[in-house]
Motif scaffolding. Structure first.
Motif, PDB file in Angstrom:
ATOM      1  N   UNK A  26      -7.701 -16.682 -49.961  1.00 57.97           N
ATOM      2  CA  UNK A  26      -8.139 -17.786 -50.806  1.00 57.97           C
ATOM      3  C   UNK A  26      -8.772 -18.892 -49.985  1.00 57.97           C
ATOM      4  N   UNK A  27      -8.157 -19.218 -48.870  1.00 59.25           N
ATOM      5  CA  UNK A  27      -8.634 -20.362 -48.091  1.00 59.25           C
ATOM      6  C   UNK A  27      -9.507 -19.964 -46.913  1.00 59.25           C
ATOM      7  N   UNK A  28      -9.730 -18.677 -46.721  1.00 58.97           N
ATOM      8  CA  UNK A  28     -10.518 -18.219 -45.578  1.00 58.97           C
ATOM      9  C   UNK A  28     -12.007 -18.226 -45.894  1.00 58.97           C
ATOM     10  N   UNK A  29     -12.401 -18.410 -47.117  1.00 53.61           N
ATOM     11  CA  UNK A  29     -13.806 -18.285 -47.515  1.00 53.61           C
ATOM     12  C   UNK A  29     -14.713 -19.278 -46.814  1.00 53.61           C
ATOM     13  N   UNK A  30     -14.278 -20.466 -46.544  1.00 57.35           N
ATOM     14  CA  UNK A  30     -15.140 -21.469 -45.934  1.00 57.35           C
ATOM     15  C   UNK A  30     -14.905 -21.611 -44.453  1.00 57.35           C
ATOM     16  N   UNK A  31     -14.141 -20.714 -43.848  1.00 56.64           N
ATOM     17  CA  UNK A  31     -13.801 -20.874 -42.435  1.00 56.64           C
ATOM     18  C   UNK A  31     -15.027 -20.730 -41.561  1.00 56.64           C
ATOM     19  N   UNK A  32     -15.040 -21.533 -40.542  1.00 55.26           N
ATOM     20  CA  UNK A  32     -16.133 -21.432 -39.575  1.00 55.26           C
ATOM     21  C   UNK A  32     -17.263 -22.382 -39.862  1.00 55.26           C
ATOM     22  N   UNK A  33     -17.351 -22.924 -41.052  1.00 50.80           N
ATOM     23  CA  UNK A  33     -18.428 -23.841 -41.384  1.00 50.80           C
ATOM     24  C   UNK A  33     -18.018 -25.212 -40.880  1.00 50.80           C
ATOM     25  N   UNK A  34     -18.935 -25.923 -40.263  1.00 56.21           N
ATOM     26  CA  UNK A  34     -18.590 -27.216 -39.677  1.00 56.21           C
ATOM     27  C   UNK A  34     -18.101 -28.177 -40.747  1.00 56.21           C
ATOM     28  N   UNK A  56      -3.913 -25.271 -58.975  1.00 57.13           N
ATOM     29  CA  UNK A  56      -4.913 -26.328 -59.166  1.00 57.13           C
ATOM     30  C   UNK A  56      -6.015 -26.256 -58.106  1.00 57.13           C
ATOM     31  N   UNK A  57      -5.605 -26.023 -56.836  1.00 58.00           N
ATOM     32  CA  UNK A  57      -6.599 -25.899 -55.757  1.00 58.00           C
ATOM     33  C   UNK A  57      -7.501 -24.691 -56.000  1.00 58.00           C
ATOM     34  N   UNK A  58      -6.873 -23.600 -56.462  1.00 55.55           N
ATOM     35  CA  UNK A  58      -7.679 -22.401 -56.776  1.00 55.55           C
ATOM     36  C   UNK A  58      -8.650 -22.662 -57.910  1.00 55.55           C
ATOM     37  N   UNK A  59      -8.176 -23.372 -58.943  1.00 56.69           N
ATOM     38  CA  UNK A  59      -9.048 -23.689 -60.081  1.00 56.69           C
ATOM     39  C   UNK A  59     -10.183 -24.613 -59.657  1.00 56.69           C
ATOM     40  N   UNK A  60      -9.813 -25.571 -58.794  1.00 60.37           N
ATOM     41  CA  UNK A  60     -10.852 -26.483 -58.298  1.00 60.37           C
ATOM     42  C   UNK A  60     -11.891 -25.703 -57.507  1.00 60.37           C
ATOM     43  N   UNK A  61     -11.409 -24.786 -56.661  1.00 53.60           N
ATOM     44  CA  UNK A  61     -12.321 -23.962 -55.851  1.00 53.60           C
ATOM     45  C   UNK A  61     -13.202 -23.092 -56.759  1.00 53.60           C
ATOM     46  N   UNK A  62     -12.604 -22.564 -57.833  1.00 60.00           N
ATOM     47  CA  UNK A  62     -13.372 -21.736 -58.769  1.00 60.00           C
ATOM     48  C   UNK A  62     -14.419 -22.580 -59.490  1.00 60.00           C
ATOM     49  N   UNK A  63     -14.051 -23.816 -59.861  1.00 65.09           N
ATOM     50  CA  UNK A  63     -15.028 -24.698 -60.514  1.00 65.09           C
ATOM     51  C   UNK A  63     -16.194 -25.000 -59.571  1.00 65.09           C
ATOM     52  N   UNK A  64     -15.848 -25.289 -58.310  1.00 65.47           N
ATOM     53  CA  UNK A  64     -16.903 -25.537 -57.324  1.00 65.47           C
ATOM     54  C   UNK A  64     -17.795 -24.302 -57.167  1.00 65.47           C
ATOM     55  N   UNK A  65     -17.171 -23.145 -57.156  1.00 66.24           N
ATOM     56  CA  UNK A  65     -17.941 -21.888 -57.043  1.00 66.24           C
ATOM     57  C   UNK A  65     -18.828 -21.704 -58.269  1.00 66.24           C
TER      58      UNK A  65
END
Length: 184
Positions: A26-34, A56-65
């Motif tokens: 879940x949280x590895x998707x943005x790894x490595x980006x500055x 909630x964090x997952x839902x927020x991430x899904x909304x951003x996606x």
């Protein structure tokens, strides 16, 4: 009971490792980006969160996606519009280039035709000049003979030109002969 306790601990370890893997995914998707936290930092943050906070964090991430997907769709639509306009412009330019090529072919054909016409006129002029030169030489020869006959009327080496009047003295003799002949 110990068996059940061992089985519960094993099940708990399996569940925690599975949950840990899910958290890492879940949280590895943005790894490595500055500017974004790494996977390990995300796992630490996720372990300190409650289930509701994780949801909630997952839902927020899904909304951003979802928003990113919508923006991507808009970019794709705009790109399609630009592509369609570009295709229409290219078709118009292709048609225009086709007309230009046709005009150039017509011009090239006209130039070839004009070149052949100039060659033909050149041949005709050359032929006409040869004929005119030949006639000029004949006229000059006749004039030369006439001048020589006038200057030397008694010269027997030069033949008389048929149809040309004899020199003046001969004409006088002919006139006298005709008078005598008519008078008799």
């Amino acid at each position: 009971m110990i068996k059940e306790l061992n089985s519960y601990v094993a099940l708990r370890k399996t569940y925690m490792s599975t949950l840990g893997n899910k958290k890492v995914e879940l949280f590895d998707m943005g790894a490595g980006v500055s500017g974004e936290p790494t996977a390990e930092e995300n796992v630490q943050v996720a372990s300190s969160m409650s289930n509701q906070e994780l949801v909630d964090a997952g839902m927020k991430r899904m909304d951003e996606t979802d928003q990113a997907i919508e923006r991507s769709k808009q970019v794709v639509e705009q790109t399609l519009e630009v592509g369609t306009q570009t295709a229409a412009n290219l078709k118009g330019q292709t048609d225009q280039m086709g007309r230009v090529v046709n005009h150039l072919d017509t011009i090239q054909f006209s130039i070839k035709k004009a070149s052949q016409l100039v060659k033909e006129i050149g041949r005709q002029v050359a032929t006409d000049k040869c004929i005119m030169m030949f006639l000029f030489l004949i006229v000059c020869g006749v004039v030369a003979i006439i001048i020589v006959k006038i200057v030397h009327p008694n010269n027997k080496d030069i033949r008389d030109i048929p149809g040309l009047a004899p020199p003046a003295q001969s004409r006088k003799l002919l006139y006298l002969r005709n008078q005598e002949y008519m008078g008799k």
